[in-house]
Motif scaffolding. Structure first.
Motif, mmCIF file in Angstrom:
data_model
loop_
_atom_site.group_PDB
_atom_site.id
_atom_site.type_symbol
_atom_site.label_atom_id
_atom_site.label_comp_id
_atom_site.label_asym_id
_atom_site.label_seq_id
_atom_site.Cartn_x
_atom_site.Cartn_y
_atom_site.Cartn_z
ATOM 1 N N CYS A 50 82.295 -59.913 -11.618
ATOM 2 C CA CYS A 50 82.025 -60.887 -10.564
ATOM 3 C C CYS A 50 80.989 -60.265 -9.632
ATOM 4 N N TRP B 203 83.782 -68.845 -8.033
ATOM 5 C CA TRP B 203 82.925 -68.293 -6.983
ATOM 6 C C TRP B 203 83.634 -68.374 -5.640
ATOM 7 N N PRO C 114 79.079 -71.460 -12.816
ATOM 8 C CA PRO C 114 80.028 -70.343 -12.768
ATOM 9 C C PRO C 114 81.454 -70.852 -12.958
ATOM 10 N N ASP D 154 82.380 -68.333 -1.419
ATOM 11 C CA ASP D 154 81.338 -68.180 -0.403
ATOM 12 C C ASP D 154 81.824 -67.398 0.809
ATOM 13 N N SER E 124 78.811 -63.514 -0.816
ATOM 14 C CA SER E 124 79.431 -64.432 -1.767
ATOM 15 C C SER E 124 79.744 -63.700 -3.069
ATOM 16 N N ARG E 125 80.702 -64.224 -3.802
ATOM 17 C CA ARG E 125 81.060 -63.690 -5.120
ATOM 18 C C ARG E 125 80.813 -64.793 -6.137
ATOM 19 N N ILE E 126 80.384 -64.408 -7.337
ATOM 20 C CA ILE E 126 80.118 -65.403 -8.370
ATOM 21 C C ILE E 126 80.426 -64.799 -9.744
ATOM 22 N N TYR E 127 81.182 -65.562 -10.548
ATOM 23 C CA TYR E 127 81.619 -65.083 -11.861
ATOM 24 C C TYR E 127 81.281 -66.128 -12.917
#
Length: 182
Positions: A119, A77, A74, A79, A54-57
């Protein structure tokens, strides 16, 4: 899944999760009630994992508290690691690969002073803590992904699947977890 469709696009807050702020394990239920683990390790049984990283900013202007206890959600993001979630309040790009927030040196690590992506990449897993009748989300932070991968490969090499093992999680250093069979 009619209930899933009915809830689509509605933010229900944070699910039960495990905070790793200050190198302490804190169990947080869906109502926000916290239970600090009294030991410096946590034994869990991994019951599920997101197949993707997953990416999260988070908004860089708002201080972030590692471990999921940030009251500021955030901005963006993903998933699936491919594109921004349709529920992200401020999607940064339609493609994670092309997003400027995912580029190296788009932020500076507060721990090392080196360039990192703004991120973050995290691995989301679902765990059960023995003795507690609830599943929790645990986000494995970027600096722990290599150790997580090695741990999973070790289990697989011995013919053991994650739900068949008790996993002991400890901190190797600030914000860096290590994993071993319990």
């Amino acid at each position: 899944d009619l209930v899933g469709a009915a809830l689509g696009g509605i933010s229900s807050g944070s699910p039960p999760h495990i905070s790793i702020a200050d190198n302490r394990f804190t169990l947080v239920d869906d109502a926000g009630n916290k239970k600090v683990n009294q030991t410096l390790h946590l034994d869990v049984c991994v019951i599920d994992a997101n197949a993707s990283v997953s990416r999260i900013y988070f908004d860089p202007r708002v201080p972030f508290v590692p471990g999921g206890d940030n009251n500021n959600p955030p901005l963006c993001w993903s998933d699936n690691g491919i594109g921004a979630s349709s529920m992200a309040s401020q999607p940064q790009n339609t493609s994670c690969q092309l997003c400027p927030q995912a580029a190296w040196n788009s932020a500076v690590s507060k721990q090392t002073g080196k360039g990192i992506p703004a991120c973050s990449s995290v691995k989301k897993i679902a765990v059960v803590v023995p003795g507690i009748e609830m599943a929790f989300l645990l986000r494995i932070p970027p600096a722990s992904l290599k150790a997580w991968g090695k741990y999973c490969q070790t289990l697989a090499g011995h013919g053991v699947d994650l739900p068949d093992a008790i996993t002991r999680i400890e901190f190797e250093s600030q914000g860096v977890m290590k994993f071993q069979p319990g």
